[in-house]
Design a protein around this motif. Structure first.
Motif, PDB file in Angstrom:
ATOM      1  N   GLY A   6      32.309  31.930  37.682  1.00  0.00           N
ATOM      2  CA  GLY A   6      31.171  32.773  37.994  1.00  0.00           C
ATOM      3  C   GLY A   6      30.357  32.112  39.089  1.00  0.00           C
ATOM      4  O   GLY A   6      29.188  31.817  38.911  1.00  0.00           O
ATOM      5  N   ASP A   7      30.991  31.915  40.209  1.00  0.00           N
ATOM      6  CA  ASP A   7      30.503  31.128  41.348  1.00  0.00           C
ATOM      7  C   ASP A   7      28.990  30.916  41.377  1.00  0.00           C
ATOM      8  O   ASP A   7      28.195  31.790  41.091  1.00  0.00           O
ATOM      9  N   GLN A   8      28.615  29.724  41.780  1.00  0.00           N
ATOM     10  CA  GLN A   8      27.216  29.311  41.874  1.00  0.00           C
ATOM     11  C   GLN A   8      26.411  30.213  42.798  1.00  0.00           C
ATOM     12  O   GLN A   8      25.215  30.421  42.596  1.00  0.00           O
ATOM     13  N   TYR A   9      27.103  30.778  43.799  1.00  0.00           N
ATOM     14  CA  TYR A   9      26.411  31.652  44.745  1.00  0.00           C
ATOM     15  C   TYR A   9      25.819  32.873  44.044  1.00  0.00           C
ATOM     16  O   TYR A   9      24.779  33.383  44.461  1.00  0.00           O
ATOM     17  N   HIS A  10      26.485  33.353  43.000  1.00  0.00           N
ATOM     18  CA  HIS A  10      25.970  34.522  42.275  1.00  0.00           C
ATOM     19  C   HIS A  10      24.621  34.213  41.651  1.00  0.00           C
ATOM     20  O   HIS A  10      23.709  35.048  41.667  1.00  0.00           O
ATOM     21  N   THR A  11      24.487  33.015  41.099  1.00  0.00           N
ATOM     22  CA  THR A  11      23.211  32.609  40.500  1.00  0.00           C
ATOM     23  C   THR A  11      22.131  32.510  41.570  1.00  0.00           C
ATOM     24  O   THR A  11      20.986  32.928  41.352  1.00  0.00           O
ATOM     25  N   PHE A 120      39.253  38.742  49.782  1.00  0.00           N
ATOM     26  CA  PHE A 120      38.308  37.631  49.783  1.00  0.00           C
ATOM     27  C   PHE A 120      38.885  36.419  49.057  1.00  0.00           C
ATOM     28  O   PHE A 120      38.394  35.312  49.195  1.00  0.00           O
ATOM     29  N   SER A 121      39.917  36.656  48.222  1.00  0.00           N
ATOM     30  CA  SER A 121      40.490  35.585  47.394  1.00  0.00           C
ATOM     31  C   SER A 121      41.988  35.492  47.666  1.00  0.00           C
ATOM     32  O   SER A 121      42.810  35.988  46.895  1.00  0.00           O
ATOM     33  N   THR A 122      42.330  34.870  48.781  1.00  0.00           N
ATOM     34  CA  THR A 122      43.735  34.815  49.205  1.00  0.00           C
ATOM     35  C   THR A 122      44.612  33.967  48.292  1.00  0.00           C
ATOM     36  O   THR A 122      45.819  34.152  48.234  1.00  0.00           O
ATOM     37  N   ASP A 123      43.993  33.008  47.569  1.00  0.00           N
ATOM     38  CA  ASP A 123      44.770  32.114  46.714  1.00  0.00           C
ATOM     39  C   ASP A 123      44.787  32.567  45.255  1.00  0.00           C
ATOM     40  O   ASP A 123      45.261  31.838  44.386  1.00  0.00           O
ATOM     41  N   SER A 124      44.299  33.776  44.969  1.00  0.00           N
ATOM     42  CA  SER A 124      44.223  34.262  43.590  1.00  0.00           C
ATOM     43  C   SER A 124      45.581  34.783  43.119  1.00  0.00           C
ATOM     44  O   SER A 124      46.373  35.320  43.909  1.00  0.00           O
ATOM     45  N   ILE A 125      45.836  34.653  41.820  1.00  0.00           N
ATOM     46  CA  ILE A 125      47.072  35.187  41.232  1.00  0.00           C
ATOM     47  C   ILE A 125      46.929  36.670  40.906  1.00  0.00           C
ATOM     48  O   ILE A 125      47.902  37.340  40.574  1.00  0.00           O
ATOM     49  N   HIS A 126      45.708  37.205  40.997  1.00  0.00           N
ATOM     50  CA  HIS A 126      45.456  38.609  40.693  1.00  0.00           C
ATOM     51  C   HIS A 126      45.590  39.457  41.954  1.00  0.00           C
ATOM     52  O   HIS A 126      45.238  39.019  43.049  1.00  0.00           O
ATOM     53  N   GLY A 130      38.208  41.829  44.409  1.00  0.00           N
ATOM     54  CA  GLY A 130      36.963  42.353  44.947  1.00  0.00           C
ATOM     55  C   GLY A 130      36.085  41.258  45.520  1.00  0.00           C
ATOM     56  O   GLY A 130      36.520  40.121  45.733  1.00  0.00           O
ATOM     57  N   THR A 131      34.822  41.574  45.754  1.00  0.00           N
ATOM     58  CA  THR A 131      33.885  40.573  46.269  1.00  0.00           C
ATOM     59  C   THR A 131      33.434  39.631  45.167  1.00  0.00           C
ATOM     60  O   THR A 131      32.860  38.576  45.441  1.00  0.00           O
ATOM     61  N   LEU A 132      33.669  40.008  43.889  1.00  0.00           N
ATOM     62  CA  LEU A 132      33.230  39.195  42.751  1.00  0.00           C
ATOM     63  C   LEU A 132      34.288  38.195  42.303  1.00  0.00           C
ATOM     64  O   LEU A 132      34.091  37.460  41.336  1.00  0.00           O
ATOM     65  N   ASN A 134      37.050  38.269  40.709  1.00  0.00           N
ATOM     66  CA  ASN A 134      37.692  38.329  39.396  1.00  0.00           C
ATOM     67  C   ASN A 134      37.835  39.797  38.989  1.00  0.00           C
ATOM     68  O   ASN A 134      36.836  40.522  38.995  1.00  0.00           O
ATOM     69  N   PRO A 135      39.043  40.255  38.636  1.00  0.00           N
ATOM     70  CA  PRO A 135      39.233  41.678  38.294  1.00  0.00           C
ATOM     71  C   PRO A 135      38.412  42.137  37.087  1.00  0.00           C
ATOM     72  O   PRO A 135      37.931  43.269  37.056  1.00  0.00           O
ATOM     73  N   ASN A 136      38.238  41.244  36.099  1.00  0.00           N
ATOM     74  CA  ASN A 136      37.470  41.618  34.904  1.00  0.00           C
ATOM     75  C   ASN A 136      35.992  41.814  35.232  1.00  0.00           C
ATOM     76  O   ASN A 136      35.350  42.735  34.720  1.00  0.00           O
ATOM     77  N   VAL A 137      35.453  40.944  36.076  1.00  0.00           N
ATOM     78  CA  VAL A 137      34.039  41.055  36.464  1.00  0.00           C
ATOM     79  C   VAL A 137      33.815  42.340  37.254  1.00  0.00           C
ATOM     80  O   VAL A 137      32.850  43.077  37.015  1.00  0.00           O
TER      81      VAL A 137
END
Length: 561
Positions: A6-11, A120-126, A130-132, A134-137
């Motif tokens: 939940g990246d620090q940037y969101h906080t 935005f997440s080129t190294d993700s397995i999903h 999105g910009t968040l 994580n698919p669940n978020v």
């Protein structure tokens, strides 16, 4: 690089948003010499949550986490802003439209990502992030926009069918994300709105709603069958969490300590008799127990979880009262959103996520407007104004400084052309303000290793171990010790890393290679068998290489590879 979930940037964005809302409240405070605040049960509970989080950190936690404190304060400001705004439905409508536009922007990025045009997440397995990131978020965020779309459909004077298109787009992305929590939330919201709208809707509309609900249920069942490993893993997490609660049921382990305490306890729990291989190899490194109430209990203790359960009860109570024709559509929208979020919190992470916590306080603020007041409190300008100024002075500089620091550190780490000395100087510059942050210490250690300053790297990693049990901290520490020739210390850290994440190949393989180098063939054979039993979740070339190397060794164990 070690990123906190939940990246620090969101906080930081959350806190800066709260600062903007705080300035809006300050401007309003300047226009009136006295303000009457209707105190409700919801107000008292929200205030209790903020005060409890702050007091708990000071009294029980090992250190005061400014990020946790700033989130609590930001939540209180969001709540107060929307409580004052709740009576002005026209302004609420405008903000809801802004939220929906942000949702449509998120849908656009997901579609672009699904078409493999950009990510935005080129190294993700999903396939969807999105910009968040994580698919669940993404899915839960879009699901909580469904009631806002329904509300605007019923209240808009023109272009109202546009909001039904929004709902359809949100549902498409939710299905593509394969997020079961968001699907359950969507079903709950649609059914609830259908029940309330039966007198107004004709047979065709009800039939379409019925088909949509059946389709979502079918998708949920299909995804649930596909995610059998996830079900096993989640059951294990709940069992470990309940076992851990018994150690500190009343005060919890602290709001910054879940990650460390849970994973250490899980590594011990997996050594117990009766634990299946499926449970061992579906376990991972856990940052949230997929149950918000277990998370609240483990972090803040019995009182903290009781506060959230009380809010759930209040939301359901207001939802039940909102089914009458005379009830405000806005009240129904907030109560159904809250009831749905509290429902899926029993099997998912929700308020743990910054963006969902934001909407929690938005709807609590709106619902408080319609709640029966216990007492009216008159606050004079000289009292309210300093409180708001103090809040903005705390959140504003803190968030801005964190944003600047994170930018410099991220840029320094990710810039391939940056010199190592410059990277180390950046870490030294921000060391004092981040000396208790395990993420910062871990990344600093990686830079020190590049500079071959192994002893200094181990020093930072050992400090990081006091605040986190992240398996990579122990893995990198083991690598440092091995490079220094301290094989006993390296073996202990590799073993610890393997125990923290049994299905991760890295620490097992490092241990295997070290045993071969030391000609400890019996130990190498034992760890090779463990590696051979680890199931492959994602087919990657490096994993195939490790599996092939281990199989060859087991066929011919008397010779090093």
């Amino acid at each position: 690089m070690y990123h906190s979930y939940g990246d620090q940037y969101h906080t930081i964005i959350y806190c800066l948003t709260a600062v903007i809302l705080c300035f809006a409240l300050i401007i309003k405070a300047l226009k009136q010499t006295e303000h009457s605040i209707k105190l409700t049960t919801i107000d008292i509970i929200v205030l209790a949550i903020v005060l409890y989080v702050s007091a708990h950190q000071v009294i029980y936690s090992k250190y005061f986490d400014l990020q946790v404190a700033s989130r609590a304060m930001a939540g209180a400001i969001v709540f107060l802003f929307f409580k004052t705004l709740g009576e002005k439905e026209e302004k609420v409508n405008q903000l809801f439209d802004i939220f929906l536009i942000l949702g449509i922007i998120e849908v656009f990025f997901v579609i672009v990502e699904a078409l493999k045009l950009f990510s935005f997440s080129t190294d993700s397995i999903h396939s969807i992030n999105g910009t968040l990131a994580n698919p669940n978020v993404v899915a839960i965020f879009l699901a909580i926009l469904i009631p806002l779309s329904f509300y605007r459909f019923f209240t808009a004077s023109r272009n109202k069918y546009l909001y039904l298109i929004f709902i359809l787009l949100f549902i498409i992305v939710i299905v593509l994300s394969k997020c079961r929590s968001a699907i359950v939330l969507s079903i709950f919201l649609i059914i609830t709105y259908a029940i309330r709208s039966i007198p107004k809707w004709n047979l065709k509309r009800l039939l379409l709603i019925f088909i949509l609900i059946i389709s979502l249920i079918s998708v949920f069942v299909h995804i649930n069958v596909q995610k059998k490993d996830s079900n096993v893993s989640r059951m294990l997490i709940w069992k470990v969490s309940l076992d851990l609660i018994r150690n500190k049921p009343f005060i919890g382990f602290g709001f910054s300590n879940f990650e460390k305490e849970y994973n250490l306890h899980q590594s011990l729990y997996l050594e117990k008799k009766g634990i299946t291989q499926a449970e061992i190899y579906t376990s991972g490194y856990i940052r949230q127990p997929y149950n918000e109430y277990l998370y609240c209990w483990l972090t803040g203790g019995f009182i903290y979880v009781a506060l959230y359960l009380t809010l759930w009860g209040i939301s359901v109570y207001h939802l039940a009262k909102s089914f009458t024709k005379s009830s405000s559509p806005l009240k129904f929208t907030s109560s159904v959103t809250l009831a749905g979020l509290f429902l899926i919190s029993t099997f998912s992470y929700t308020f743990y996520l910054v963006i969902i916590e934001f909407f929690l306080f938005v709807h609590l603020g709106i619902l408080a407007t319609f709640a029966t007041p216990i007492k009216a409190i008159n606050l004079k300008q000289v009292t309210l104004f300093p409180l708001l100024i103090a809040s903005s002075l705390f959140l504003g500089p803190y968030s801005s400084n964190q944003l600047i620091a994170d930018y410099h550190l991220s840029y320094s780490i990710n810039d391939k052309t940056a010199k190592l000395n410059k990277q180390l100087k950046t870490f030294e510059k921000y060391y004092h303000s981040n000396k208790e942050d395990p993420q910062f210490l871990f990344n600093y250690a990686l830079s020190l290793i590049k500079a071959k300053q192994y002893q200094e790297a181990i020093k930072n990693l050992n400090i990081a171990k006091q605040y986190s049990s992240y398996y990579q901290i122990y893995f990198v520490s083991g690598g440092c010790y091995e490079l220094m020739g301290k094989t006993n210390e390296a073996e202990q850290d590799y073993l610890h890393s393997s125990a923290l994440y049994p299905s991760m190949y890295q620490p097992h393989y490092a241990l295997f290679r070290m045993y071969l180098r030391l000609n400890s063939y019996e130990k190498a054979k034992a760890i090779a068998r463990q590696i051979d039993q680890i199931p492959v979740k994602v087919n990657l070339p490096k994993i195939e290489k490790i599996k092939s190397e281990v199989k060859n060794f087991l066929l011919n164990p008397n010779h090093s590879l």
